[in-house]
Each structure stands twice: as C-alpha cells, then as structure tokens.
Design an enzyme around this catalytic site. Structure first.
Site, PDB file in Angstrom:
ATOM      1  N   LYS A 163      77.175  45.684  69.037  1.00  0.00           N
ATOM      2  CA  LYS A 163      76.943  44.257  69.260  1.00  0.00           C
ATOM      3  C   LYS A 163      78.158  43.551  69.819  1.00  0.00           C
ATOM      4  CE  LYS A 163      73.207  45.524  67.649  1.00  0.00           C
ATOM      5  NZ  LYS A 163      73.738  46.867  67.370  1.00  0.00           N
ATOM      6  N   SER A 182      67.517  52.144  66.596  1.00  0.00           N
ATOM      7  CA  SER A 182      68.811  52.521  67.134  1.00  0.00           C
ATOM      8  C   SER A 182      68.639  53.178  68.497  1.00  0.00           C
ATOM      9  CB  SER A 182      69.486  53.502  66.171  1.00  0.00           C
ATOM     10  OG  SER A 182      70.582  54.130  66.792  1.00  0.00           O
TER      11      SER A 182
END
Length: 555
Positions: free
Chosen positions: A121, A468
């Site tokens: 992120k 993911s």
C-alpha cells in the site's frame, strides 16, 4: 508552494536559524529543498534496506544541485499482517501515507519529492500524495526480493502459504514446512512474485513516474543503487523543467497502466489503486474501461503465482521496458505519454527489446489473447467485481454451485481447516469490504489453503473484501456494493445457487425475485469501531471507487 517561502527575506531569519541548527550551510539553504520520503522500517523485509536506497537518492540530489531532507511514513507488511486483526490496517494505511506526506511537504514548503516505497500500500499511497500535491516527484522502490530455492524449484512467500494448506490436508508434515519457510524469502525486497507490491512498482514505469527498471531490478543488485542515484539526479531536472505528476499521470497514462497490468497479469489490487490515484488528480476513471483494454491486450507474461517465473526472470528477460515496447509496436500503448525522464514513453523505450521470449511472449503468440484481469458485473455485483483470469486455466469458464456463506475470514478459514469446503462449493465471505471490514482484508489464507489442498480450480471464492496478489484460482474480490452498504451479497444464504460466467462477465444469484425481496428486509447491525478504523469506515468509499476517501468537495 516552494522553499523560498521559508528561507528568503528578513522575516525568515528565524527559519534560517533553525535550518542552520540542522548543520546546513548557506549554500545548502539556497538550493531547492527536496523531500526524500523513505518508508524504511525494521518490521518489513521489503523495506529493511531502504536506508541504503535513500542515501543513494540523496547523493544523486546533491550531485545535481539540490538539498535533500529525508523523512519517513508508515509501512505495513501484508504478509505479516495476514490472517489476523492486522490486515484491517493494511489498505487503511494507504490514506495515512498520502496524508502524512502532504503534511510534511506542505508544512515545510518543499520544492519536490523522491518517493521510496517497496511494499503493497506504500506505492499507491505515495502516488496518491504525488498527485494531490502536484510537486515535481519521482518514485524509486526498494526492488523485488529474489526467489528462494527449495527441492530444486524456485519458491516465494506464496509457496509457504500454500504449504500450510498441504499440511492441513495431510499432504506434507510440519518439518517439511519448517524447511520451506527457511528458504522461501532469502533476501530483502518485495516478495518475489507478481504480487501487489511488484505489480504497482511495475505500473509506475507505465504511468511514467519512475525510471526504467524501477519495477524489476532486484533489491540486492548494485544496479538498484545506481537507479536510486539516477532518480535523485533526475528529480532536479524535473524541478528545472517544472514537470509535475499531473503532467505525467493523465487519462492516457492511466490507460497505459492498465494495458501493462493486463500484459503482465498483475494483482487484482491494482484495480483498487489506479482509481484512487486517478481521483487525486481529478481524473474520471470507470471500471468498465478495464474490460475494454483487457479485451484487446494479450497477456504476455505469467509470473508467480500464475506461472513459474519471478520478477528477477522478468528483469533478465528485458524488464518492463521490453513489455512496453512490444505493446507500443502493436499499437496497444500510447507512446506519446510524458515520463519523468523528460521525454515520451516512445522516446525512452526506443531501444528496448525482449531478451528471453520464454518469459516475455510475443504479442502474436501470448499466453492469452485477453488481459490478466477482468471486471465482472451481474446481480451480485452491480458496481463490479474483479478476478485474476490470467491465473486460471480457461477464460470461458462457467461455474455454478451452492453457496456456503461466512461473515468474515476467520469463520471460513476454520471451515476449510475442518474439511467443510468441498469441490463445487461457492464460498462467500462477506462484511470484509472497505466499510464493513473495515479495511477490506486480503484473503490469502483461504485461497492458499485451498490451493495447497488441490481445490483452487474446483471451489469458487467470492468476497466483498480482496485477495492478495499471491492468490490464484477462481477467486473473485471487490464485490460492490459491499454487504455493509446493502449490496446483494449481504442477503445470500447457504444453499442458494450462484452462477459465474467468465465469458459473459457476470456473477448472478439464482433465486426468485420475490424471495430476494423478502431477504432484503433483514439488515445486519454493524459493530462500530473506535480509533483510526472507526474514522476510516466513516469516510471510505466503495471498492468500485478505489476504496478512496470521499473527496473533500463532497458533503
């Protein structure tokens, strides 16, 4: 906004005094102030070497006439945060990262930024800050980890997650797993496959905000330090030419990013981050554009977990530059887009070439004629959902099965471990969206356990959370509207029939409308969160809008 605000004139004598308390000379004070945003932390293996990267960046800045100021931001390791409370904070950290960079840059009136991310992120958070501030900016990541070697094969973090599934299925024992965990992550850097971090770092090249090599030069190669020095040097050229992020990341650059995304078979998480980056720059971006681009952009690479190759293999095969040059030659990438190199994509990629066609396939002979990701719609996802179709054996798949519904990841993980999930099931994990989670947790645990058990192609996983980049199989995430916003996923019950039609691009809930309407009368009361997650849940938007915060212009 520029550093003259804090250092020029009689009234700024106190400010200059404080700068001299840092040990700065008048010569250094008179040069442009360049923020070096270093996401170094001792908690994240992808970031453990970033002090060295930052030193190289600062050397490049000083060489070309700037004064660097290093500062930090938060960084969450998705692997360590996976499968417990910590994963609520991973996506949520993206907004904190963007905000913290804005605070430091505006508070000190910096002239430009060099952004040093590595993992998941942090990359989009930094890109969002760059677009919001619109100061000259350039990205250089820490680079990918090398794969490990185990039992004669290349392995990475996803191999360990899948190994857990093998142990639960009695296909391997704990001593085997312990040997694997020692070998799978052998160096610093972002995990070795085409997971979210490496996907986003590759995309920075296509977006034009990083120098060639940013996505693929391995973390432990000295070539990465050279790239960092060149990045520091180049930011000063951006200052002199007044080239800013919004000059570079335009609608055509976003489309270019999606084209590379499709060609590489990147993580589904890119479909969250690109809209959020676009929003910061005032760019309208509709999810349906992804399918338009995917329809005619072939997938030319299959990197782990979809295939046997890792980021180092892509690097040695010619890197992102070679892939982009193929797309340009095929008319699938806008070569006129500007880059931080000060030239267009076409100009800086003119000499790029494929070195290993076994890793980067020709556009005319791809792994698939369509891109690696697809957006699905239907009555279970009226605003959209995403699947990594490049990690499937067939892209015209129709899958119909009975739903097994779970409110949250913990319950489904336990069910998989107990052998309650069998071939033909459609597993639905809900109340894991941006608002309902909050924080839209990744579901690598369930997907990897099913893969380890050999069920990844015979069980469908649907969630309003996300998967993911290391996930594979029939995993559909980002279902929007999410359950917490009253999306249809909130009303599906165990035993209902769900149909997935990849070719048609639909997910449908096969139940009479009268029964659906009856179900809609029940609403689950959400538990209110305190602290940052509570504030996050108040401001976050749907996954279809990148799970970005509502614009400050909105009431």
């Amino acid at each position: 906004m520029n550093s003259d605000t804090v250092k020029r004139g009689i009234d700024r004598a106190p400010h200059r005094s404080l700068l001299k308390a840092l040990g700065l000379t008048d010569r250094e004070i008179n040069k442009p102030f360049i923020g070096v945003v270093n996401s170094f932390t001792e908690l994240v293996p992808g970031h453990m070497h970033l002090r060295q990267i930052a030193d190289a960046v600062k050397a490049g800045i000083r060489e070309n006439g700037g004064t660097p100021f290093e500062f930090s931001t938060v960084a969450v390791c998705d692997g360590i945060a996976m499968g417990h409370e910590g994963m609520h904070f991973s996506l949520a950290s993206r907004e904190l990262i963007a905000d913290s960079i804005e605070v430091m840059a505006r508070g000190h009136q910096l002239d430009a930024l060099v952004l040093i991310p590595s993992c998941d992120k942090i990359v989009p958070g930094m890109l969002m800050a760059a677009m919001r501030l619109n100061l000259p900016a350039i990205v250089v990541s820490g680079g990918p980890m090398l794969p490990g070697k185990f039992e004669g094969k290349a392995v990475s973090l996803s191999t360990v997650f899948e190994g857990v599934g093998k142990v639960h299925a009695n296909l391997a024992d704990e001593s085997w797993l312990k040997s694997l965990e020692l070998k799978a992550c052998p160096t610093a850097g972002s995990c070795a496959g085409m997971f979210t971090a490496n996907s986003m770092n590759c995309l920075t090249e296509a977006l034009g905000l990083a120098l060639p090599g940013n996505g693929t030069v391995p973390a432990v190669y000295s070539e990465r330090l050279i790239l960092a020095k060149e990045t520091g040097y180049q930011v000063m050229e951006l200052v002199r030419q007044n080239i800013r992020p919004r000059d570079i990341i335009t609608p055509k650059a976003i489309a270019n990013g999606v084209a590379l995304d499709m060609a590489l078979g990147c993580s589904t998480n890119t479909i969250l981050h690109l809209p959020a980056i676009a929003q910061e720059g005032g760019i309208d971006w509709d999810l349906s554009r992804v399918n338009e681009i995917s329809e005619h952009t072939p997938q030319v690479c299959k990197l782990s977990p979809a295939g046997p190759h890792h980021l180092v293999d892509l690097h040695e095969a010619g890197g992102v530059s070679a892939v982009l040059k193929q797309l340009i030659d095929a008319g699938l990438f806008d070569a006129s887009a500007l880059t931080v190199s000060g030239v267009t994509q076409g100009e800086r990629l003119s000499e790029a070439k494929v070195i290993d066609a076994g890793v980067i396939k020709p556009v005319a002979e791809p792994y698939s004629k369509q891109g690696g990701l697809k957006i699905l719609f239907g009555d279970l996802a009226s605003e959209g959902a995403v699947i990594k179709q490049g990690a499937l054996s067939a892209q015209d798949l129709v899958f119909e099965g009975k739903a097994k519904v779970f409110d949250g990841e913990v319950a489904v993980t336990q069910a998989i471990q107990n052998g309650e999930i069998v071939a033909g099931d459609v597993v639905i994990i809900r109340y894991e969206g941006p608002k309902g989670g909050p924080g839209m947790r990744e579901m690598l645990g369930p997907t990897s356990m099913l893969a380890g058990m050999g069920l990844d192609s015979s069980v469908a996983l649907l969630t309003d959370g996300r998967f993911s980049g290391a996930s594979r199989g029939l995993s559909i995430g980002h279902i929007s509207p999410e359950a917490a916003l009253g999306g249809e996923i909130a009303y599906v019950a165990t035993g209902d029939t769900v149909r997935i039609d990849l070719k048609a691009g639909r997910i449908d809930w096969l139940l009479p409308e009268a029964e659906k309407e009856k179900r809609r009368q029940g609403v689950k009361e959400l538990t209110r969160r305190e602290g940052y997650l509570g504030r996050y849940a108040q401001f976050v938007q749907s996954a279809s809008k990148g799970a970005a915060f509502r614009s400050g212009k909105e009431e």
